[in-house]
Motif scaffolding. Structure first.
Motif, short mmCIF file in Angstrom:
data_model
loop_
_atom_site.label_atom_id
_atom_site.label_comp_id
_atom_site.label_asym_id
_atom_site.label_seq_id
_atom_site.Cartn_x
_atom_site.Cartn_y
_atom_site.Cartn_z
N ALA A 61 0.54 -2.23 9.58
CA ALA A 61 -0.25 -1.01 9.45
C ALA A 61 -0.01 -0.06 10.62
O ALA A 61 0.58 -0.42 11.64
CB ALA A 61 -1.72 -1.38 9.38
N ASP A 112 -1.51 7.97 4.32
CA ASP A 112 -1.65 7.19 3.10
C ASP A 112 -0.65 7.67 2.05
O ASP A 112 0.03 6.88 1.41
CB ASP A 112 -3.09 7.31 2.57
N GLY A 167 2.74 6.48 2.28
CA GLY A 167 2.96 5.07 1.96
C GLY A 167 2.61 4.09 3.06
O GLY A 167 3.03 2.94 3.02
N GLN A 219 0.06 1.70 5.32
CA GLN A 219 -1.24 1.03 5.47
C GLN A 219 -1.82 1.50 6.81
O GLN A 219 -1.07 1.72 7.76
CB GLN A 219 -1.04 -0.49 5.50
N THR A 221 -8.43 9.49 0.16
CA THR A 221 -7.03 9.24 -0.21
C THR A 221 -6.90 9.42 -1.73
O THR A 221 -7.89 9.34 -2.46
CB THR A 221 -6.59 7.83 0.18
N SER A 279 -5.69 7.60 -4.22
CA SER A 279 -6.10 6.56 -5.17
C SER A 279 -7.63 6.49 -5.29
O SER A 279 -8.15 6.29 -6.38
CB SER A 279 -5.51 5.20 -4.80
N LYS A 305 -2.57 0.70 -6.53
CA LYS A 305 -1.88 1.61 -5.60
C LYS A 305 -2.50 1.57 -4.20
O LYS A 305 -2.01 2.22 -3.27
CB LYS A 305 -1.95 3.05 -6.13
N ARG A 306 -3.60 0.85 -4.07
CA ARG A 306 -4.27 0.81 -2.78
C ARG A 306 -3.39 0.18 -1.71
O ARG A 306 -2.64 -0.74 -1.99
CB ARG A 306 -5.56 -0.01 -2.89
N LYS A 307 -3.55 0.64 -0.48
CA LYS A 307 -2.68 0.16 0.60
C LYS A 307 -3.40 -0.79 1.55
O LYS A 307 -2.96 -1.02 2.66
CB LYS A 307 -2.10 1.36 1.35
N ARG A 308 -4.50 -1.32 1.07
CA ARG A 308 -5.25 -2.31 1.86
C ARG A 308 -5.56 -1.77 3.27
O ARG A 308 -5.27 -2.43 4.28
CB ARG A 308 -4.49 -3.64 1.98
N HIS A 309 -6.11 -0.59 3.32
CA HIS A 309 -6.47 -0.02 4.62
C HIS A 309 -7.52 -0.90 5.29
O HIS A 309 -8.29 -1.58 4.62
CB HIS A 309 -6.99 1.41 4.45
#
Ligand SMILES: [Zn+2]
Length: 579
Positions: A303, A348, A351, A353, A374, A376, A406-410
């Motif tokens: 990240a 975000d 692309g 995290q 964001t 998504s 599509k989430r980037k696991r923030h």
């Protein structure tokens, strides 16, 4: 026809007897143990078969011993095995280098700290630097020290000592002189130069004000970096840590790669990039990193790490209302909400995290507000609205599923003080709460006086967070806390300090079970770095990172957790430490 088949089968079985069956050759077999797999059911097995880097079977000792013949077989004699620990938040390289400098961790008085600096000064020539870290003024009565304290013991050596939390620098007059910090120097955004009644800098530089002197401090030499890294890797092996999510920045991947090439890298490293860097720079690093073709299970980029605020200990955490013991202070946010949201949305979309250090309830809310904007998340909210109109239910479910994928696991790092209304937002937005139980047992001395009797209820609240279904990986924040994972487990299940106080635990409603704590420090950490399909659980096909423990963590008395150690640390299928 039928009869002839029977005859053929009989003849074949005589020519190729099934018994004695040849055993399958593998590299390592652990049997006769208590294997805590850390899967979602907390399943227990007896044996693990490893071939090369991976786990090939998990099950009963009898079955696995019958099936496999291993180059190395270990009779565990009932000992507990878990996945290797994954420290989800660690300043591994910085901590490694800190091992070589003046260590003020745990010093009980200002005098003791000064004595350590004086001793160091005696070994140096005039002009040579003294660097160090680990002091904590809350152990010395709560007043910040000043440049005068250092001038008295190291008048001729520029001296910089970083507070235990990394958020305040204590420097002497020599450093202020070299960095040209004067009465006229303005506070930088997100930072503060502490001043006396005449407006002179006292030698305490908070948050981004540390940057005013940072450039004058000599960097660790490559030799020091190597030496520190060797020490830190040894420590990780001895503690059963097989993965680290490091917050040292892109440049340190070079050093890790060097260790990997020499086959000396005994942890898997996910290195974070710097949130504040421009998107162009971040993308360029990402592109460059891909050209190195590193094995992503050994070194990968994770990240973007940013800081929304400071810390509770330094009273720089960004709060919605002032600190209870400091009515004119509600901390130092490093961004305006608009700036932060803009940066989150842009990164975000590119692309990445994102992992944001947020301690105060205001910082946590700012981060959540940003993540909510964001693409998504905005989309998910609109899909939720259309559900109220006339979209068929299955289409609605599908659309939600696609948007969530599509989430980037923030991540929010620490998530230390969270407003009651914000817990469920972590779950709704799919935000990971990356927490460090050992902070709670270090901070509990003053947390309630800083926060007050109600706000404290939402602090260090890993059980509450989990009860909302939030992913909660565990880390140590080393060198802010010890890297010892057993201390993390102990803090998570007891909420007591090493002396066992308070009886029953501090805010005991936030305790978790040992099984949960182990899973948070293994599986959940892997989830936070998109690696849960290859590590964090003991299962067929997973990377063979395992720890055999000296005691059964799942059944021993809490006090015993602190004296538990690995008997074996197994990394990538190899024994890298044996007691
Ligand atoms: Zn940290």
């Amino acid at each position: 026809m039928k009869k002839s088949w029977v005859i053929i089968a009989l003849v074949l079985s005589l020519c190729f007897p099934i018994y004695p069956q040849t055993k399958q050759k593998i590299s390592l077999l652990l049997y006769n143990g208590k294997v805590f797999t850390a899967d979602e059911n907390y399943s227990i097995a007896e044996a693990v078969a490893v071939d090369g880097e991976k786990i090939v079977a998990v099950g009963k000792s009898k079955d696995l011993r019958a099936k496999y013949s291993a180059a190395k077989e270990i009779d565990l004699q009932g000992k507990l095995v878990t996945p290797g620990f994954n420290d989800a938040h660690v300043h591994f390289l910085r901590g490694a280098i800190a091992l070589l400098t003046v260590d003020l961790t745990g010093t009980k008085t200002l005098e003791e700290a000064k004595a350590k600096v004086a001793a160091k000064a005696k070994t140096l020539k005039a002009g040579e630097w003294i660097t160090g870290r680990g002091w904590d003024h809350t152990l010395w009565g709560g007043k910040f020290p000043s440049k005068k304290d250092l001038d008295a013991v190291a008048p001729n050596n520029p001296t910089i000592l970083i507070r235990v939390d990394g958020h305040v620098a204590w420097v002497n007059s020599k450093v202020l002189e070299l960095a040209k910090v004067t009465k006229e120097t303005k506070n930088p955004n997100g930072g503060e130069i502490e001043r006396d009644s005449n407006g002179e800098a006292t030698g305490i530089l908070k948050e981004t004000a540390q940057g005013l002197v940072a450039l004058t401090v000599p960097q660790a030499t490559p030799a020091q970096q190597l030496q520190g890294m060797e020490l830190a890797l040894k420590m990780a092996r001895e503690y059963g840590i097989t993965s680290v999510q490091d917050i040292s920045g892109y440049d340190s991947t070079k050093l890790y790669r060097q260790f990997l090439q020499q086959d000396k890298l005994t942890v898997r490293v996910t290195e974070m990039q710097t949130f504040d860097d421009s998107i162009e720079k971040l993308k360029q690093q990402r592109t460059e990193f891909a050209t190195f073709k590193d094995n992503p299970s050994r070194i990968k980029l994770g990240a973007l790490k940013g800081y929304v605020d400071g810390t509770l200990g330094s009273k720089t955490a960004a709060m919605l209302a002032p600190f209870t013991d400091d009515e004119h202070n509600s901390g130092i946010p490093r961004y305006t909400p608009e700036q932060l949201t803009k940066m989150i949305v842009e990164r975000d979309a590119a692309g990445f995290q994102i992992a944001l250090h947020s301690i105060g309830d205001k910082a946590n809310r700012m981060a959540l507000d940003g993540f909510a904007m964001t693409e998504s998340e905005t989309k998910i909210r609109f899909i939720n609205l259309t559900r109220l109109t006339n979209v068929p239910p299955d289409e609605y479910e599908k659309a939600i599923e696609v948007a969530k994928s599509k989430r980037k696991r923030h991540r929010i790092e620490h998530a230390q003080v969270v407003n009651p209304s914000d817990f469920k937002r972590f779950a709704e937005l799919g935000i990971i709460a990356s927490m460090q139980p050992s902070h709670a047992i270090s901070d509990k001395r003053w947390a309630e006086s800083r926060l007050g009797e109600y706000r404290v209820l939402g602090s260090y609240a890993w059980h509450l967070m989990r009860s909302y279904g939030v992913h909660v990986p565990f880390g140590t924040d080393f060198p802010v806390e010890s890297i010892n994972p057993y201390r993390t487990l102990y803090a998570a299940v007891t909420r007591q300090d090493e002396e066992g106080t308070p009886v029953g635990g501090w805010q005991p409603q936030e305790k978790v079970s040992m099984a949960e704590a182990i899973r948070c420090h293994t599986y959940e950490s892997a989830y936070a770095e998109f690696s849960e399909k290859e590590k964090g659980v003991i299962a067929v096909g997973m990377l063979a990172d395992l720890v055999v423990h000296s005691k059964d963590l799942l059944t021993i008395a809490p006090k015993e957790i602190l004296t538990t150690t690995p008997v074996y640390t197994i990394f990538n299928g190899k024994i890298i430490y044996q007691k």
